[in-house]
Design an enzyme around this catalytic site. Structure first.
Site, short mmCIF file in Angstrom:
data_model
loop_
_atom_site.label_atom_id
_atom_site.label_comp_id
_atom_site.label_asym_id
_atom_site.label_seq_id
_atom_site.Cartn_x
_atom_site.Cartn_y
_atom_site.Cartn_z
N ARG A 1 0.87 -1.30 -0.21
CA ARG A 1 0.08 0.04 -0.01
C ARG A 1 0.89 1.27 -0.09
NH1 ARG A 1 -2.43 1.12 4.41
NH2 ARG A 1 -1.33 -0.59 5.80
N TYR B 1 6.87 8.51 16.81
CA TYR B 1 6.89 8.31 15.54
C TYR B 1 8.25 9.18 15.00
CZ TYR B 1 6.18 8.89 10.38
OH TYR B 1 6.42 8.77 9.09
P1 NDP Z 1 1.00 2.96 4.69
O1 NDP Z 1 0.19 2.74 6.22
O2 NDP Z 1 -0.06 3.58 3.83
O3 NDP Z 1 1.46 1.48 4.13
C1 NDP Z 1 2.63 1.03 5.05
C2 NDP Z 1 2.96 -0.33 3.99
O4 NDP Z 1 3.96 -0.97 4.77
C3 NDP Z 1 1.59 -1.34 3.79
O5 NDP Z 1 1.90 -1.94 2.66
C4 NDP Z 1 1.84 -2.17 5.20
O6 NDP Z 1 1.47 -3.44 4.92
C5 NDP Z 1 3.46 -2.32 5.19
N1 NDP Z 1 3.91 -2.45 6.66
C6 NDP Z 1 3.71 -1.69 7.76
N2 NDP Z 1 4.31 -2.31 8.78
C7 NDP Z 1 4.91 -3.30 8.32
C8 NDP Z 1 5.54 -4.21 8.85
N3 NDP Z 1 5.86 -4.21 10.07
N4 NDP Z 1 6.15 -5.47 8.30
C9 NDP Z 1 5.82 -5.37 6.86
N5 NDP Z 1 5.35 -4.29 6.18
C10 NDP Z 1 4.59 -3.61 6.93
O7 NDP Z 1 2.20 3.84 5.05
P2 NDP Z 1 2.77 5.21 4.03
O8 NDP Z 1 2.75 4.82 2.66
O9 NDP Z 1 1.71 6.43 4.52
O10 NDP Z 1 4.06 5.12 4.76
C11 NDP Z 1 5.06 4.61 4.21
C12 NDP Z 1 6.54 4.99 4.86
O11 NDP Z 1 6.63 6.23 4.61
C13 NDP Z 1 6.32 4.92 6.30
O12 NDP Z 1 7.89 4.43 6.64
C14 NDP Z 1 6.16 6.49 6.79
O13 NDP Z 1 6.30 6.54 7.98
C15 NDP Z 1 6.88 7.15 5.66
N6 NDP Z 1 6.18 8.37 5.55
C16 NDP Z 1 4.90 8.65 4.92
C17 NDP Z 1 4.41 9.99 4.88
C18 NDP Z 1 2.84 10.05 4.41
O14 NDP Z 1 2.54 11.40 4.30
N7 NDP Z 1 2.25 9.18 4.04
C19 NDP Z 1 5.24 11.00 5.12
C20 NDP Z 1 6.58 10.81 5.74
C21 NDP Z 1 7.05 9.29 5.81
P3 NDP Z 1 0.08 -4.13 5.68
O15 NDP Z 1 -0.99 -3.32 5.15
O16 NDP Z 1 0.31 -5.37 5.36
O17 NDP Z 1 0.49 -3.92 7.22
#
Ligand code: NDP
Length: 243
Positions: free
Chosen positions: A17, A155
């Protein structure tokens, strides 16, 4: 995406995602062979598998939680057994919650630190034997790690920790020809709906007048994974429209 990554093998954590999915698809479109992991079985992972099949190439989708040492070990082993080696590892998997600091529990502190900082630690350690000279490690941090934001102390601490991890690995792995960098996104619009008032607030805050997209982040990750970035090492690159 104009960057060519043909012949590159890349692991991206958390690809089902959001930003991770954009990175996986961007790298696959650029010609890389991509392995990615997710935690939850469901439509997100299934639809990613379909999209990767349409793009073509030999990609791998693995159910592995980066906070679980045994699953990280299995993920690294799958990469070794199916890809043989890796050219880049992109640490994208991360979790967030919004909790006033005075109400933050030990459990929630530990959960966020363990996913966002412990995960990259574990995945780096287990996949390091698969990287060689020319390899690239990219941590997805966050702009808020250096700016701060209320209700995200846990975070921001986890994301600031990634910068320290990156800086020390730079010193340790540089002599082996492995580069380590952080990409620090600002607010990015993913599948989660953004309320109109939040969109408006960011439109005013971000000089480029919009939220970021997963593709905006994927472009910079693709650059760092490519040989174009062969002398870029130890950097934190903000990708935030100038906020
Ligand atoms: P989402 O919650 O939309 O997606 C996270 C993804 O990571 C999902 O595919 C989820 O899979 C997977 N995931 C989460 N935890 C684990 C785990 N422990 N092991 C394996 N897979 C995992 O997050 P974002 O796309 O918003 O964010 C992605 C990254 O970018 C993060 O590190 C976030 O901190 C960083 N970020 C995001 C920002 C934003 O505005 N969105 C801004 C700045 C940084 P599943 O659904 O199966 O759990």
């Amino acid at each position: 995406m104009d960057i060519k990554l043909t012949g590159k093998k890349v692991l991206v954590t958390g690809g089902s995602r959001g930003i991770g999915r954009g990175i996986v698809l961007g790298l696959a479109h650029a010609g890389a062979q991509v392995a990615t992991c997710y935690r939850t079985e469901g439509e997100a992972a299934a639809s990613l598998a379909r999209e990767l099949k349409e793009i073509g190439g030999d990609h791998r989708l693995v159910k592995a939680d980066v906070s679980d040492p045994a699953e990280v070990e299995a993920l690294a082993e799958t990469c070794r057994a199916t890809l043989g080696s890796l050219d880049a590892v992109v640490h994208n998997a991360g979790v967030i919650s919004h909790v006033p600091f005075s109400e933050l529990s030990d459990e929630e502190w530990a959960r966020v630190i363990d996913n966002n900082l412990g995960g990259p630690y574990r995945v780096t350690q287990k996949t390091l034997p698969l990287l060689s000279a020319g390899g690239s490690i990219v941590f997805i941090g966050s702009k808020v790690a250096t700016v701060g934001i209320p209700m995200r102390a846990h975070y921001t601490a986890s994301k600031a920790g990634l910068v320290g991890l990156m800086r020390s690995l730079t010193k340790e792995l540089g002599p082996r020809g492995i580069r380590v960098n952080v990409v620090a996104p600002g607010p990015v619009e993913t599948e989660e709906p953004v309320p109109p008032e939040v969109r408006e607030r960011y439109r005013n805050l971000i000089p480029l007048g919009r939220l970021g997209t997963p593709e905006d982040i994927a472009g910079v990750v693709a650059f760092l994974a490519s040989d174009l970035a062969r002398f870029v090492n130890g950097e934190t690159i903000d990708v935030d429209g100038g906020i």
